[in-house]
Motif scaffolding. Structure first.
Motif, PDB file in Angstrom:
ATOM      1  N   GLN A 186     -19.605 -34.705  43.793  1.00 29.30           N
ATOM      2  CA  GLN A 186     -18.632 -34.223  42.810  1.00 29.30           C
ATOM      3  C   GLN A 186     -19.263 -33.376  41.708  1.00 29.30           C
ATOM      4  O   GLN A 186     -18.708 -33.255  40.615  1.00 29.30           O
ATOM      5  N   ASP A 187     -20.412 -32.772  41.990  1.00 30.66           N
ATOM      6  CA  ASP A 187     -21.107 -31.996  40.960  1.00 30.66           C
ATOM      7  C   ASP A 187     -20.895 -30.492  41.093  1.00 30.66           C
ATOM      8  O   ASP A 187     -21.684 -29.697  40.578  1.00 30.66           O
ATOM      9  N   HIS A 188     -19.812 -30.094  41.774  1.00 33.06           N
ATOM     10  CA  HIS A 188     -19.527 -28.664  41.906  1.00 33.06           C
ATOM     11  C   HIS A 188     -19.445 -27.984  40.533  1.00 33.06           C
ATOM     12  O   HIS A 188     -19.967 -26.885  40.343  1.00 33.06           O
ATOM     13  N   ALA A 189     -18.775 -28.658  39.593  1.00 34.78           N
ATOM     14  CA  ALA A 189     -18.593 -28.053  38.263  1.00 34.78           C
ATOM     15  C   ALA A 189     -19.925 -27.848  37.558  1.00 34.78           C
ATOM     16  O   ALA A 189     -20.091 -26.882  36.796  1.00 34.78           O
ATOM     17  N   GLU A 190     -20.890 -28.747  37.799  1.00 33.31           N
ATOM     18  CA  GLU A 190     -22.211 -28.572  37.184  1.00 33.31           C
ATOM     19  C   GLU A 190     -22.883 -27.306  37.688  1.00 33.31           C
ATOM     20  O   GLU A 190     -23.586 -26.618  36.944  1.00 33.31           O
ATOM     21  N   VAL A 191     -22.678 -26.988  38.962  1.00 35.67           N
ATOM     22  CA  VAL A 191     -23.232 -25.750  39.515  1.00 35.67           C
ATOM     23  C   VAL A 191     -22.602 -24.548  38.811  1.00 35.67           C
ATOM     24  O   VAL A 191     -23.305 -23.622  38.393  1.00 35.67           O
ATOM     25  N   VAL A 192     -21.271 -24.574  38.664  1.00 36.14           N
ATOM     26  CA  VAL A 192     -20.583 -23.457  38.005  1.00 36.14           C
ATOM     27  C   VAL A 192     -21.057 -23.319  36.562  1.00 36.14           C
ATOM     28  O   VAL A 192     -21.307 -22.206  36.078  1.00 36.14           O
ATOM     29  N   ASP A 193     -21.191 -24.437  35.858  1.00 36.99           N
ATOM     30  CA  ASP A 193     -21.656 -24.395  34.466  1.00 36.99           C
ATOM     31  C   ASP A 193     -23.041 -23.753  34.372  1.00 36.99           C
ATOM     32  O   ASP A 193     -23.301 -22.924  33.493  1.00 36.99           O
ATOM     33  N   ALA A 194     -23.926 -24.146  35.282  1.00 36.68           N
ATOM     34  CA  ALA A 194     -25.294 -23.624  35.248  1.00 36.68           C
ATOM     35  C   ALA A 194     -25.325 -22.133  35.593  1.00 36.68           C
ATOM     36  O   ALA A 194     -26.074 -21.361  34.980  1.00 36.68           O
ATOM     37  N   VAL A 195     -24.499 -21.727  36.569  1.00 40.01           N
ATOM     38  CA  VAL A 195     -24.429 -20.303  36.905  1.00 40.01           C
ATOM     39  C   VAL A 195     -23.863 -19.515  35.731  1.00 40.01           C
ATOM     40  O   VAL A 195     -24.347 -18.427  35.410  1.00 40.01           O
ATOM     41  N   THR A 196     -22.847 -20.057  35.075  1.00 43.91           N
ATOM     42  CA  THR A 196     -22.247 -19.392  33.918  1.00 43.91           C
ATOM     43  C   THR A 196     -23.279 -19.189  32.809  1.00 43.91           C
ATOM     44  O   THR A 196     -23.285 -18.155  32.122  1.00 43.91           O
ATOM     45  N   ARG A 197     -24.163 -20.179  32.631  1.00 45.30           N
ATOM     46  CA  ARG A 197     -25.226 -20.071  31.613  1.00 45.30           C
ATOM     47  C   ARG A 197     -26.402 -19.232  32.091  1.00 45.30           C
ATOM     48  O   ARG A 197     -27.334 -18.998  31.329  1.00 45.30           O
ATOM     49  N   ALA A 198     -26.369 -18.810  33.360  1.00 45.32           N
ATOM     50  CA  ALA A 198     -27.493 -18.086  33.973  1.00 45.32           C
ATOM     51  C   ALA A 198     -28.756 -18.939  33.937  1.00 45.32           C
ATOM     52  O   ALA A 198     -29.857 -18.437  33.747  1.00 45.32           O
ATOM     53  N   ASP A 199     -28.574 -20.233  34.124  1.00 42.62           N
ATOM     54  CA  ASP A 199     -29.691 -21.185  34.109  1.00 42.62           C
ATOM     55  C   ASP A 199     -30.101 -21.479  35.551  1.00 42.62           C
ATOM     56  O   ASP A 199     -29.610 -22.416  36.180  1.00 42.62           O
ATOM     57  N   GLU A 201     -32.847 -22.633  36.891  1.00 40.32           N
ATOM     58  CA  GLU A 201     -33.510 -23.915  37.161  1.00 40.32           C
ATOM     59  C   GLU A 201     -32.494 -25.051  37.256  1.00 40.32           C
ATOM     60  O   GLU A 201     -32.625 -25.947  38.096  1.00 40.32           O
ATOM     61  N   ALA A 202     -31.493 -25.015  36.388  1.00 36.18           N
ATOM     62  CA  ALA A 202     -30.466 -26.063  36.426  1.00 36.18           C
ATOM     63  C   ALA A 202     -29.670 -25.985  37.724  1.00 36.18           C
ATOM     64  O   ALA A 202     -29.375 -27.011  38.337  1.00 36.18           O
ATOM     65  N   VAL A 203     -29.324 -24.771  38.155  1.00 34.31           N
ATOM     66  CA  VAL A 203     -28.589 -24.611  39.414  1.00 34.31           C
ATOM     67  C   VAL A 203     -29.388 -25.205  40.560  1.00 34.31           C
ATOM     68  O   VAL A 203     -28.888 -26.002  41.364  1.00 34.31           O
ATOM     69  N   ARG A 204     -30.649 -24.816  40.627  1.00 32.36           N
ATOM     70  CA  ARG A 204     -31.489 -25.257  41.739  1.00 32.36           C
ATOM     71  C   ARG A 204     -31.707 -26.765  41.685  1.00 32.36           C
ATOM     72  O   ARG A 204     -31.775 -27.431  42.736  1.00 32.36           O
ATOM     73  N   ALA A 205     -31.791 -27.331  40.479  1.00 29.29           N
ATOM     74  CA  ALA A 205     -31.987 -28.778  40.360  1.00 29.29           C
ATOM     75  C   ALA A 205     -30.771 -29.550  40.853  1.00 29.29           C
ATOM     76  O   ALA A 205     -30.905 -30.556  41.563  1.00 29.29           O
ATOM     77  N   VAL A 206     -29.572 -29.088  40.477  1.00 22.00           N
ATOM     78  CA  VAL A 206     -28.342 -29.778  40.906  1.00 22.00           C
ATOM     79  C   VAL A 206     -28.196 -29.718  42.419  1.00 22.00           C
ATOM     80  O   VAL A 206     -27.903 -30.722  43.077  1.00 22.00           O
ATOM     81  N   ILE A 207     -28.430 -28.541  42.984  1.00 22.34           N
ATOM     82  CA  ILE A 207     -28.266 -28.387  44.431  1.00 22.34           C
ATOM     83  C   ILE A 207     -29.363 -29.125  45.187  1.00 22.34           C
ATOM     84  O   ILE A 207     -29.119 -29.716  46.249  1.00 22.34           O
ATOM     85  N   ALA A 209     -30.776 -31.874  44.231  1.00 25.23           N
ATOM     86  CA  ALA A 209     -30.394 -33.289  44.184  1.00 25.23           C
ATOM     87  C   ALA A 209     -29.303 -33.579  45.215  1.00 25.23           C
ATOM     88  O   ALA A 209     -29.292 -34.643  45.849  1.00 25.23           O
ATOM     89  N   TYR A 210     -28.387 -32.639  45.376  1.00 24.38           N
ATOM     90  CA  TYR A 210     -27.318 -32.773  46.375  1.00 24.38           C
ATOM     91  C   TYR A 210     -27.906 -32.874  47.780  1.00 24.38           C
ATOM     92  O   TYR A 210     -27.566 -33.777  48.552  1.00 24.38           O
ATOM     93  N   HIS A 211     -28.807 -31.962  48.102  1.00 21.41           N
ATOM     94  CA  HIS A 211     -29.414 -31.983  49.434  1.00 21.41           C
ATOM     95  C   HIS A 211     -30.275 -33.235  49.633  1.00 21.41           C
ATOM     96  O   HIS A 211     -30.292 -33.798  50.738  1.00 21.41           O
ATOM     97  N   ALA A 212     -30.957 -33.684  48.590  1.00 23.27           N
ATOM     98  CA  ALA A 212     -31.755 -34.910  48.699  1.00 23.27           C
ATOM     99  C   ALA A 212     -30.852 -36.107  48.985  1.00 23.27           C
ATOM    100  O   ALA A 212     -31.207 -37.000  49.772  1.00 23.27           O
ATOM    101  N   ARG A 213     -29.696 -36.104  48.366  1.00 25.56           N
ATOM    102  CA  ARG A 213     -28.728 -37.194  48.607  1.00 25.56           C
ATOM    103  C   ARG A 213     -28.251 -37.177  50.055  1.00 25.56           C
ATOM    104  O   ARG A 213     -28.116 -38.231  50.684  1.00 25.56           O
ATOM    105  N   MET A 214     -28.005 -35.990  50.595  1.00 27.10           N
ATOM    106  CA  MET A 214     -27.577 -35.875  51.984  1.00 27.10           C
ATOM    107  C   MET A 214     -28.673 -36.354  52.939  1.00 27.10           C
ATOM    108  O   MET A 214     -28.399 -37.030  53.938  1.00 27.10           O
ATOM    109  N   LEU A 215     -29.915 -36.012  52.628  1.00 29.77           N
ATOM    110  CA  LEU A 215     -31.022 -36.439  53.483  1.00 29.77           C
ATOM    111  C   LEU A 215     -31.218 -37.951  53.419  1.00 29.77           C
ATOM    112  O   LEU A 215     -31.543 -38.585  54.429  1.00 29.77           O
ATOM    113  N   ALA A 216     -30.993 -38.533  52.236  1.00 32.55           N
ATOM    114  CA  ALA A 216     -31.095 -39.992  52.111  1.00 32.55           C
ATOM    115  C   ALA A 216     -30.004 -40.672  52.937  1.00 32.55           C
ATOM    116  O   ALA A 216     -30.246 -41.707  53.576  1.00 32.55           O
TER     117      ALA A 216
END
Length: 232
Positions: A186-199, A201-207, A209-216
């Motif tokens: 449910q962290d789609h909005a965090e990705v949008v927020d980070a892209v909006t801020r042009a951040d 590192e934050a975008v890559r960190a959220v995504i 974490a998402y992929h790590a969760r899928m692998l777990a």
């Protein structure tokens, strides 16, 4: 299968492909299930030619397997395959956002971000309701529309196909899961927020974490499979 404008063979082919893809994603066509061109043509009340073309298209997308003598069947995706697809997604997505950051986020258009944010909100609403079908639809739209920032249709198409196959694998495991609401990201909005801020590192960190969760999750599934195997 309603359509706008005249129905040509190509549009009928696409409508059938879309309908069957939805059936697979909804779990109504299950992994390993077999069917013939005639069965699908009879089901939709259409001729065999557009059905055959639609099935070939889905086989090319690795959603179906074809057998010259037995027809088609829904592809069975292993945990190892799922893990490999997630790893591929992770590497490609990380590279995409690195490139965007290096370009100064010049592609982060306001209209795209507004549309993507709406998809994020709808996905979160579906996740809270535990509505898997609605969630999948908005999740796919979210990533496809976010991909407009990349301005590379080949990358976008490849990632979309990987996500489709990941969902084909996931759906049978998620149906009836009592912890479904917690499983749905449910962290789609965090990705949008980070892209909006042009951040970047934050975008890559959220995504990441998402992929790590899928692998777990994949590792938990693999452990379950190993436990279910009879001892020799």
């Amino acid at each position: 299968m309603p359509a706008s404008g005249p129905v040509t063979r190509n549009t009928l082919r696409q409508q059938i492909a879309d309908a069957l893809r939805d059936e697979v994603l909804a779990g109504r066509l299950r992994p390993g299930q077999e069917f013939t061109v005639k069965q699908i043509a009879d089901q939709y009340g259409v001729s065999a030619t557009p059905v055959r073309e639609a099935l070939v298209d889905l086989a090319a997308q690795s959603l179906l397997d074809s057998d010259q003598h037995r027809g088609f069947r829904v592809r069975e995706i292993s945990v190892a395959d799922f893990r490999g697809m997630v790893e591929a997604r992770s590497l490609i997505t990380d590279g995409v956002f690195r490139k965007l950051a290096e370009a100064g986020w010049s592609g982060a258009r306001v209209d795209v971000l507004m549309a993507v944010r709406r998809r994020a909100e709808e996905a979160a609403r579906a996740a809270r309701a535990g509505d898997l079908d609605i969630f999948i639809g908005y999740d796919l739209r979210f990533w496809r529309e976010l991909g407009a920032l990349v301005d590379n249709p080949h990358i976008c198409a490849f990632l979309h196909q990987l996500r489709l196959r990941c969902w084909v694998f996931s759906v049978p495991h998620l149906r009836g899961d009592p912890g479904l609401r917690d499983r749905l990201w449910q962290d789609h909005a965090e990705v949008v927020d980070a892209v909006t801020r042009a951040d970047a590192e934050a975008v890559r960190a959220v995504i990441a974490a998402y992929h790590a969760r899928m692998l777990a999750w994949a590792e938990d599934l693999a452990k379950g499979e190993r436990l279910e195997r009879p001892q020799r």
